[in-house]
Design a protein around this motif. Structure first.
Motif, short mmCIF file in Angstrom:
data_model
loop_
_atom_site.label_atom_id
_atom_site.label_comp_id
_atom_site.label_asym_id
_atom_site.label_seq_id
_atom_site.Cartn_x
_atom_site.Cartn_y
_atom_site.Cartn_z
N ASP A 115 0.85 -1.18 0.00
CA ASP A 115 0.00 0.00 0.00
C ASP A 115 0.89 1.24 0.00
OD1 ASP A 115 -1.70 2.16 0.73
OD2 ASP A 115 -3.14 0.74 1.57
N GLY A 116 1.02 1.85 -1.16
CA GLY A 116 1.88 3.02 -1.29
C GLY A 116 1.42 4.19 -0.46
N SER A 117 0.12 4.36 -0.32
CA SER A 117 -0.39 5.47 0.48
C SER A 117 -0.01 5.33 1.95
CB SER A 117 -1.92 5.57 0.35
OG SER A 117 -2.29 5.88 -0.97
N LEU A 118 -0.10 4.08 2.45
CA LEU A 118 0.28 3.85 3.84
C LEU A 118 1.77 4.05 4.07
CD1 LEU A 118 -1.77 0.73 5.06
CD2 LEU A 118 -1.87 3.07 5.94
N LEU A 119 2.57 3.51 3.18
CA LEU A 119 4.02 3.65 3.33
C LEU A 119 4.40 5.13 3.28
CD1 LEU A 119 6.90 2.75 3.55
CD2 LEU A 119 6.91 2.21 1.11
N ALA A 120 3.83 5.87 2.35
CA ALA A 120 4.14 7.30 2.25
C ALA A 120 3.75 8.03 3.53
CB ALA A 120 3.42 7.91 1.05
N ALA A 121 2.58 7.71 4.07
CA ALA A 121 2.12 8.36 5.29
C ALA A 121 3.04 8.06 6.46
CB ALA A 121 0.69 7.92 5.61
N PHE A 122 3.40 6.79 6.62
CA PHE A 122 4.27 6.40 7.74
C PHE A 122 5.66 7.00 7.60
CE2 PHE A 122 1.50 2.44 8.28
CZ PHE A 122 0.81 2.99 9.36
N PHE A 123 6.20 6.98 6.37
CA PHE A 123 7.56 7.50 6.18
C PHE A 123 7.63 9.00 6.44
CE2 PHE A 123 10.64 9.61 3.36
CZ PHE A 123 11.80 9.18 3.99
N ILE A 124 6.73 9.76 5.84
CA ILE A 124 6.77 11.21 6.00
C ILE A 124 6.53 11.59 7.47
CG2 ILE A 124 5.68 13.40 5.39
CD1 ILE A 124 7.46 12.22 3.19
N ALA A 125 5.56 10.94 8.10
CA ALA A 125 5.29 11.25 9.51
C ALA A 125 6.47 10.86 10.39
CB ALA A 125 4.02 10.52 9.97
N GLY A 126 7.06 9.71 10.10
CA GLY A 126 8.20 9.26 10.88
C GLY A 126 9.40 10.16 10.72
N TYR A 127 9.68 10.55 9.48
CA TYR A 127 10.82 11.43 9.24
C TYR A 127 10.60 12.78 9.92
CZ TYR A 127 14.78 13.53 6.84
OH TYR A 127 15.98 14.14 6.58
N ALA A 128 9.38 13.29 9.85
CA ALA A 128 9.07 14.57 10.49
C ALA A 128 9.25 14.47 12.00
CB ALA A 128 7.65 14.99 10.16
N THR A 129 8.88 13.33 12.58
CA THR A 129 9.03 13.14 14.02
C THR A 129 10.50 13.15 14.42
OG1 THR A 129 6.97 11.86 14.14
CG2 THR A 129 8.53 11.59 15.95
N VAL A 130 11.32 12.45 13.66
CA VAL A 130 12.76 12.45 13.93
C VAL A 130 13.32 13.87 13.80
CG1 VAL A 130 15.01 11.63 13.13
CG2 VAL A 130 13.07 10.04 13.23
N LEU A 131 12.91 14.56 12.76
CA LEU A 131 13.41 15.90 12.51
C LEU A 131 13.01 16.87 13.63
CD1 LEU A 131 15.01 17.42 10.31
CD2 LEU A 131 12.81 18.07 9.30
N MET A 132 11.78 16.78 14.10
CA MET A 132 11.32 17.68 15.15
C MET A 132 12.06 17.45 16.46
SD MET A 132 7.23 18.28 14.55
CE MET A 132 6.79 16.53 14.37
N GLU A 133 12.36 16.19 16.77
CA GLU A 133 13.12 15.91 17.98
C GLU A 133 14.55 16.45 17.85
OE1 GLU A 133 14.29 14.41 21.77
OE2 GLU A 133 12.43 15.12 20.85
N THR A 134 15.13 16.30 16.69
CA THR A 134 16.45 16.86 16.44
C THR A 134 16.42 18.38 16.57
OG1 THR A 134 17.11 15.04 14.98
CG2 THR A 134 18.27 17.14 14.69
N ALA A 135 15.38 19.01 16.03
CA ALA A 135 15.24 20.46 16.15
C ALA A 135 15.13 20.89 17.60
CB ALA A 135 14.02 20.93 15.36
N ARG A 136 14.34 20.15 18.37
CA ARG A 136 14.16 20.49 19.79
C ARG A 136 15.49 20.44 20.53
NH1 ARG A 136 14.12 18.36 24.50
NH2 ARG A 136 14.55 16.25 23.73
N ARG A 137 16.25 19.39 20.27
CA ARG A 137 17.51 19.22 20.99
C ARG A 137 18.57 20.22 20.54
NH1 ARG A 137 19.23 13.04 21.18
NH2 ARG A 137 20.81 14.02 22.53
N ARG A 138 18.61 20.51 19.24
CA ARG A 138 19.59 21.47 18.75
C ARG A 138 19.30 22.87 19.29
NH1 ARG A 138 22.90 20.71 14.46
NH2 ARG A 138 23.83 22.61 15.35
#
Length: 204
Positions: free
Chosen positions: A149-172
């Protein structure tokens, strides 16, 4: 009337971006007008909008780069590489190169602070994330080698990457040592892909 030659091309665009980024970081995004950016860059407001249809795009200007990276990860991957491997390799290269899209670039801290202080930029960042999700889903739908399911994979990947990025932003922005944050950023990306692999592994 636009000044002679001001419509320009890459050099004009780069000059506008440099001026806009400096003003936004120094004074805050919401207090700077497009007219001020144009005046500082030596062009008209019309020229600014010719290059950047929205004011937010003067600061969040990497959306096109992100779209191209996602498309290339699907279309141009090696014959023996599945989509998750290709996406993982692409994110690793971003980190290794300190690319602005990775969030670990030294200039990311003022960027993160400026975005966090502006409701308009936060809203636009969410729109861009939704656009990127659609882009990846569309590419996966077109890819005959992808099973799932490409829609599911896209949703999980983008949300996951954004979550990692936001935590990195918070710590930096909190002033934590860059090396420790980068190491944790890379480790969390690996955790993301391990989780995605469990749900979207290629069929035998």
């Amino acid at each position: 009337m636009p000044r002679t030659g001001e419509r320009g091309g890459p050099q004009t665009r780069a000059r506008i971006l440099a001026v806009a980024n400096r003003l936004f970081v120094e004074r805050g995004y919401d207090t700077v007008t497009v007219a001020e950016v144009a005046r500082e860059a030596g062009v008209s407001s019309v020229t600014v909008f010719n290059h950047f249809p929205r004011k937010e795009d003067l600061f969040l200007d990497r959306a096109v780069d992100a779209e191209e990276l996602l498309r290339a990860s699907v279309r141009d991957r090696a014959p023996d590489a599945d989509v998750l491997t290709s996406l993982r390799d692409a994110t690793r290269r971003l980190v290794d190169a300190g690319h602005p899209l990775s969030g670990v670039n030294d200039r990311s801290v003022p960027f993160f602070r400026t975005v966090a202080a502006s409701p308009a930029l936060i809203a636009r960042a969410r729109e861009i994330a939704a656009d990127l999700q659609r882009t990846l889903a569309e590419e996966l739908e077109r890819d005959s080698a992808f099973e799932g399911d490409g829609s599911l994979l896209a949703a999980f990947f983008i949300a996951g990457y954004a979550t990692v990025l936001m935590e990195t932003a918070r710590r930096r922005t909190a002033g934590e040592p860059p090396s420790a944050v980068v190491d944790d950023h890379s480790a969390r990306l690996e955790q993301l892909f391990d989780a995605l692999r469990g749900g979207f592994a290629p069929r035998p």
